[in-house]
Design a protein around this motif. Structure first.
Motif, PDB file in Angstrom:
ATOM      1  N   GLN A  11       0.825  -1.201   0.000  1.00  0.00           N
ATOM      2  CA  GLN A  11       0.000   0.000   0.000  1.00  0.00           C
ATOM      3  C   GLN A  11       0.863   1.256   0.000  1.00  0.00           C
ATOM      4  OE1 GLN A  11      -2.374  -0.669   3.452  1.00  0.00           O
ATOM      5  NE2 GLN A  11      -3.699  -2.177   2.472  1.00  0.00           N
ATOM      6  N   LEU A  12       1.940   1.240   0.809  1.00  0.00           N
ATOM      7  CA  LEU A  12       2.838   2.391   0.852  1.00  0.00           C
ATOM      8  C   LEU A  12       3.530   2.584  -0.483  1.00  0.00           C
ATOM      9  CD1 LEU A  12       4.461   1.972   4.388  1.00  0.00           C
ATOM     10  CD2 LEU A  12       2.828   3.724   3.661  1.00  0.00           C
ATOM     11  N   ALA A  13       3.924   1.464  -1.136  1.00  0.00           N
ATOM     12  CA  ALA A  13       4.571   1.574  -2.441  1.00  0.00           C
ATOM     13  C   ALA A  13       3.631   2.199  -3.450  1.00  0.00           C
ATOM     14  CB  ALA A  13       5.021   0.187  -2.917  1.00  0.00           C
ATOM     15  N   ALA A  14       2.359   1.778  -3.429  1.00  0.00           N
ATOM     16  CA  ALA A  14       1.389   2.336  -4.371  1.00  0.00           C
ATOM     17  C   ALA A  14       1.162   3.815  -4.089  1.00  0.00           C
ATOM     18  CB  ALA A  14       0.066   1.576  -4.268  1.00  0.00           C
ATOM     19  N   LEU A  15       1.110   4.182  -2.792  1.00  0.00           N
ATOM     20  CA  LEU A  15       0.918   5.587  -2.450  1.00  0.00           C
ATOM     21  C   LEU A  15       2.088   6.432  -2.909  1.00  0.00           C
ATOM     22  CD1 LEU A  15      -0.594   5.300   1.144  1.00  0.00           C
ATOM     23  CD2 LEU A  15      -1.746   6.149  -0.917  1.00  0.00           C
ATOM     24  N   SER A  16       3.315   5.874  -2.817  1.00  0.00           N
ATOM     25  CA  SER A  16       4.481   6.633  -3.261  1.00  0.00           C
ATOM     26  C   SER A  16       4.447   6.873  -4.752  1.00  0.00           C
ATOM     27  CB  SER A  16       5.778   5.907  -2.876  1.00  0.00           C
ATOM     28  OG  SER A  16       5.957   4.748  -3.651  1.00  0.00           O
ATOM     29  N   VAL A  17       3.935   5.877  -5.512  1.00  0.00           N
ATOM     30  CA  VAL A  17       3.800   6.064  -6.957  1.00  0.00           C
ATOM     31  C   VAL A  17       2.789   7.161  -7.254  1.00  0.00           C
ATOM     32  CG1 VAL A  17       3.071   4.983  -9.109  1.00  0.00           C
ATOM     33  CG2 VAL A  17       4.476   3.706  -7.498  1.00  0.00           C
ATOM     34  N   VAL A  18       1.648   7.141  -6.542  1.00  0.00           N
ATOM     35  CA  VAL A  18       0.634   8.178  -6.745  1.00  0.00           C
ATOM     36  C   VAL A  18       1.202   9.549  -6.418  1.00  0.00           C
ATOM     37  CG1 VAL A  18      -1.586   9.046  -5.943  1.00  0.00           C
ATOM     38  CG2 VAL A  18      -1.286   6.597  -6.341  1.00  0.00           C
ATOM     39  N   ALA A  19       1.958   9.640  -5.322  1.00  0.00           N
ATOM     40  CA  ALA A  19       2.550  10.933  -4.941  1.00  0.00           C
ATOM     41  C   ALA A  19       3.509  11.414  -6.006  1.00  0.00           C
ATOM     42  CB  ALA A  19       3.279  10.783  -3.597  1.00  0.00           C
ATOM     43  N   LEU A  20       4.292  10.500  -6.558  1.00  0.00           N
ATOM     44  CA  LEU A  20       5.233  10.872  -7.616  1.00  0.00           C
ATOM     45  C   LEU A  20       4.488  11.401  -8.824  1.00  0.00           C
ATOM     46  CD1 LEU A  20       8.078  10.831  -8.950  1.00  0.00           C
ATOM     47  CD2 LEU A  20       7.520   8.511  -9.712  1.00  0.00           C
ATOM     48  N   THR A  81      10.922   2.038  -8.224  1.00  0.00           N
ATOM     49  CA  THR A  81      10.915   3.187  -7.331  1.00  0.00           C
ATOM     50  C   THR A  81      11.555   2.785  -6.011  1.00  0.00           C
ATOM     51  OG1 THR A  81       8.669   2.597  -6.620  1.00  0.00           O
ATOM     52  CG2 THR A  81       8.885   4.261  -8.346  1.00  0.00           C
ATOM     53  N   ALA A  82      12.271   3.714  -5.394  1.00  0.00           N
ATOM     54  CA  ALA A  82      12.900   3.457  -4.104  1.00  0.00           C
ATOM     55  C   ALA A  82      12.530   4.575  -3.144  1.00  0.00           C
ATOM     56  CB  ALA A  82      14.412   3.366  -4.255  1.00  0.00           C
ATOM     57  N   ASP A  83      12.173   4.209  -1.922  1.00  0.00           N
ATOM     58  CA  ASP A  83      11.758   5.174  -0.920  1.00  0.00           C
ATOM     59  C   ASP A  83      12.570   4.983   0.358  1.00  0.00           C
ATOM     60  OD1 ASP A  83       9.250   6.600  -2.053  1.00  0.00           O
ATOM     61  OD2 ASP A  83       8.956   4.484  -2.534  1.00  0.00           O
ATOM     62  N   LYS A  84      13.162   6.082   0.831  1.00  0.00           N
ATOM     63  CA  LYS A  84      13.972   6.019   2.050  1.00  0.00           C
ATOM     64  C   LYS A  84      13.068   5.968   3.271  1.00  0.00           C
ATOM     65  CE  LYS A  84      18.052   7.903   2.441  1.00  0.00           C
ATOM     66  NZ  LYS A  84      19.195   8.856   2.594  1.00  0.00           N
ATOM     67  N   GLU A 180      22.270  13.080  -2.997  1.00  0.00           N
ATOM     68  CA  GLU A 180      22.577  12.425  -1.719  1.00  0.00           C
ATOM     69  C   GLU A 180      21.441  12.565  -0.712  1.00  0.00           C
ATOM     70  OE1 GLU A 180      26.365  11.843   1.289  1.00  0.00           O
ATOM     71  OE2 GLU A 180      26.334  13.526  -0.125  1.00  0.00           O
ATOM     72  N   ASP A 181      20.712  13.688  -0.732  1.00  0.00           N
ATOM     73  CA  ASP A 181      19.638  13.893   0.236  1.00  0.00           C
ATOM     74  C   ASP A 181      18.271  13.465  -0.290  1.00  0.00           C
ATOM     75  OD1 ASP A 181      19.340  15.859  -1.655  1.00  0.00           O
ATOM     76  OD2 ASP A 181      19.175  17.524  -0.239  1.00  0.00           O
ATOM     77  N   SER A 182      18.233  12.791  -1.427  1.00  0.00           N
ATOM     78  CA  SER A 182      16.955  12.339  -1.988  1.00  0.00           C
ATOM     79  C   SER A 182      16.310  11.294  -1.094  1.00  0.00           C
ATOM     80  CB  SER A 182      17.156  11.758  -3.384  1.00  0.00           C
ATOM     81  OG  SER A 182      17.626  12.730  -4.288  1.00  0.00           O
ATOM     82  N   THR A 183      14.983  11.285  -1.080  1.00  0.00           N
ATOM     83  CA  THR A 183      14.237  10.266  -0.333  1.00  0.00           C
ATOM     84  C   THR A 183      13.358   9.419  -1.249  1.00  0.00           C
ATOM     85  OG1 THR A 183      12.440  11.845   0.100  1.00  0.00           O
ATOM     86  CG2 THR A 183      14.204  11.673   1.757  1.00  0.00           C
ATOM     87  N   HIS A 184      13.308   9.774  -2.531  1.00  0.00           N
ATOM     88  CA  HIS A 184      12.516   9.008  -3.504  1.00  0.00           C
ATOM     89  C   HIS A 184      13.268   8.962  -4.828  1.00  0.00           C
ATOM     90  CE1 HIS A 184       8.836   7.278  -5.176  1.00  0.00           C
ATOM     91  NE2 HIS A 184       9.076   8.005  -6.253  1.00  0.00           N
ATOM     92  N   LEU A 185      13.383   7.769  -5.393  1.00  0.00           N
ATOM     93  CA  LEU A 185      14.110   7.562  -6.642  1.00  0.00           C
ATOM     94  C   LEU A 185      13.208   6.862  -7.645  1.00  0.00           C
ATOM     95  CD1 LEU A 185      17.331   5.972  -5.073  1.00  0.00           C
ATOM     96  CD2 LEU A 185      16.898   8.408  -5.439  1.00  0.00           C
ATOM     97  N   VAL A 186      13.427   7.144  -8.914  1.00  0.00           N
ATOM     98  CA  VAL A 186      12.740   6.431  -9.987  1.00  0.00           C
ATOM     99  C   VAL A 186      13.786   6.056 -11.040  1.00  0.00           C
ATOM    100  CG1 VAL A 186      10.963   6.476 -11.765  1.00  0.00           C
ATOM    101  CG2 VAL A 186      10.624   7.746  -9.646  1.00  0.00           C
ATOM    102  N   MET A 187      13.993   4.765 -11.216  1.00  0.00           N
ATOM    103  CA  MET A 187      14.931   4.286 -12.228  1.00  0.00           C
ATOM    104  C   MET A 187      14.190   3.385 -13.197  1.00  0.00           C
ATOM    105  SD  MET A 187      18.395   3.380 -10.085  1.00  0.00           S
ATOM    106  CE  MET A 187      18.798   4.238  -8.563  1.00  0.00           C
ATOM    107  N   GLY A 188      14.722   3.246 -14.404  1.00  0.00           N
ATOM    108  CA  GLY A 188      14.056   2.371 -15.357  1.00  0.00           C
ATOM    109  C   GLY A 188      14.876   2.141 -16.605  1.00  0.00           C
ATOM    110  N   LEU A 189      14.461   1.133 -17.350  1.00  0.00           N
ATOM    111  CA  LEU A 189      15.086   0.794 -18.620  1.00  0.00           C
ATOM    112  C   LEU A 189      13.984   0.346 -19.574  1.00  0.00           C
ATOM    113  CD1 LEU A 189      17.903   0.635 -19.952  1.00  0.00           C
ATOM    114  CD2 LEU A 189      17.975  -1.775 -19.294  1.00  0.00           C
ATOM    115  N   SER A 190      13.811   1.109 -20.650  1.00  0.00           N
ATOM    116  CA  SER A 190      12.732   0.847 -21.604  1.00  0.00           C
ATOM    117  C   SER A 190      13.096  -0.320 -22.520  1.00  0.00           C
ATOM    118  CB  SER A 190      12.480   2.091 -22.463  1.00  0.00           C
ATOM    119  OG  SER A 190      12.178   3.208 -21.672  1.00  0.00           O
ATOM    120  N   PRO A 191      12.109  -1.009 -23.080  1.00  0.00           N
ATOM    121  CA  PRO A 191      12.396  -2.039 -24.083  1.00  0.00           C
ATOM    122  C   PRO A 191      13.208  -1.453 -25.239  1.00  0.00           C
ATOM    123  CG  PRO A 191      10.116  -2.193 -23.388  1.00  0.00           C
ATOM    124  CD  PRO A 191      10.658  -0.940 -22.773  1.00  0.00           C
ATOM    125  N   GLY A 192      14.257  -2.175 -25.630  1.00  0.00           N
ATOM    126  CA  GLY A 192      15.091  -1.725 -26.734  1.00  0.00           C
ATOM    127  C   GLY A 192      16.149  -0.719 -26.353  1.00  0.00           C
TER     128      GLY A 192
END
Length: 264
Positions: A11-20, A81-84, A180-192
């Motif tokens: 639930q927290l992960a989904a909420l973090s996505v919505v917040a983003l 997504t990563a959340d501190k 360094e002070d980030s609390t939320h990250l979004v990383m990804g790799l698209s097809p191709g």
């Protein structure tokens, strides 16, 4: 019934996505906040054989350096997504898109680590690892492995890969790896798309001091700990061979040999 802790984490992960998404706006990212419908569109990690193989002496110690590339050859994005947390640990979630819309949010065992060695952003720890083995007279791997010490990878769409998949425009960039002070990250790799690291970046090496002249193989292994979901793990490994030699002055040299499979 799943334990309450796992439900709360999801639930927290989904909420973090919505917040983003609320902060970013735009319809392009809205798909990650909707309930999943249909079948999962999974990524598929496929490493390219290490390239630019050469030796280097640093402070009296010899290493073999190499460039590395990982390609997503799957139908779906790799989206994480990563959340501190309050104790400074991270919860890293893989967000999996579905063909009917929406996404599933899967909490993983992956770790986010700070890359303060010149990268100056956060990484996914040991996303790809590299092992060096000696080869015997029959060309078979023998003896103990030597492994790289790379901190991790800031995962993003660095360049188009030589595969007929996905969009010509990148979706993810290195800003998602934060500061360094980030609390939320979004990383990804698209097809191709490929995530590339050049040989002259920190960690793109394996120590070879004490190794005898002879034939060696470097394996590149994606997601060795299988912490992420993907289409298959059968293409998660490739390799490159080289011959190590020395001159009378003690200089070491690497002559490129055979290479393993590349992403198709």
């Amino acid at each position: 019934m799943p334990p309450a802790g796992s439900r709360i984490t999801r639930q927290l992960a989904a909420l973090s996505v919505v917040a983003l998404l609320s902060g970013c706006g735009g319809d392009a990212e809205a798909r990650w906040a909707e309930e999943p419908v249909g079948s999962a569109l999974l990524p598929d990690f496929a490493p390219v054989p290490p390239s630019d193989i050469h030796t280097k002496q640093i402070e009296g110690a010899w290493t073999v350096e190499f460039s590395s590339t990982l390609v997503n050859v799957g139908e779906g994005d790799f989206h994480a997504t990563a959340d501190k947390q309050l104790d400074d640990s991270w919860v890293l979630t893989q967000d999996i898109e579905y063909d009917g819309g929406g996404a599933e949010h899967v909490t993983t065992d992956a770790q986010a680590v700070w890359g303060g060695d010149g990268h100056e952003h956060w990484h996914v720890e040991r996303y790809v690892v590299y092992h060096l083995f000696a080869l015997d007279e029959a060309g078979e791997v023998t003896g103990p492995a030597r492994t790289d010490h790379k901190v991790g990878f800031c995962i993003y769409d660095f360049e188009r890969a030589e595969v007929d998949l996905g969009s010509d425009e990148p979706t993810y960039d290195r800003k998602g790896c934060g500061e360094e002070d980030s609390t939320h990250l979004v990383m990804g790799l698209s097809p191709g798309w490929a995530d590339h690291y050049n040989w002259d970046l920190p960690g793109q090496s394996i120590e070879i001091d004490g190794l005898a002249d002879g034939d060696y193989r470097i394996f590149a292994v994606a997601d060795e700990g299988t912490v992420f979901r993907e289409e298959t793990t059968e293409n998660n490994e490739t390799w490159v061979d080289f011959t190590l030699s020395s001159d009378p002055q003690g200089n070491r040299y690497a002559l490129l040999g055979d290479v393993g499979p590349s992403p198709a």
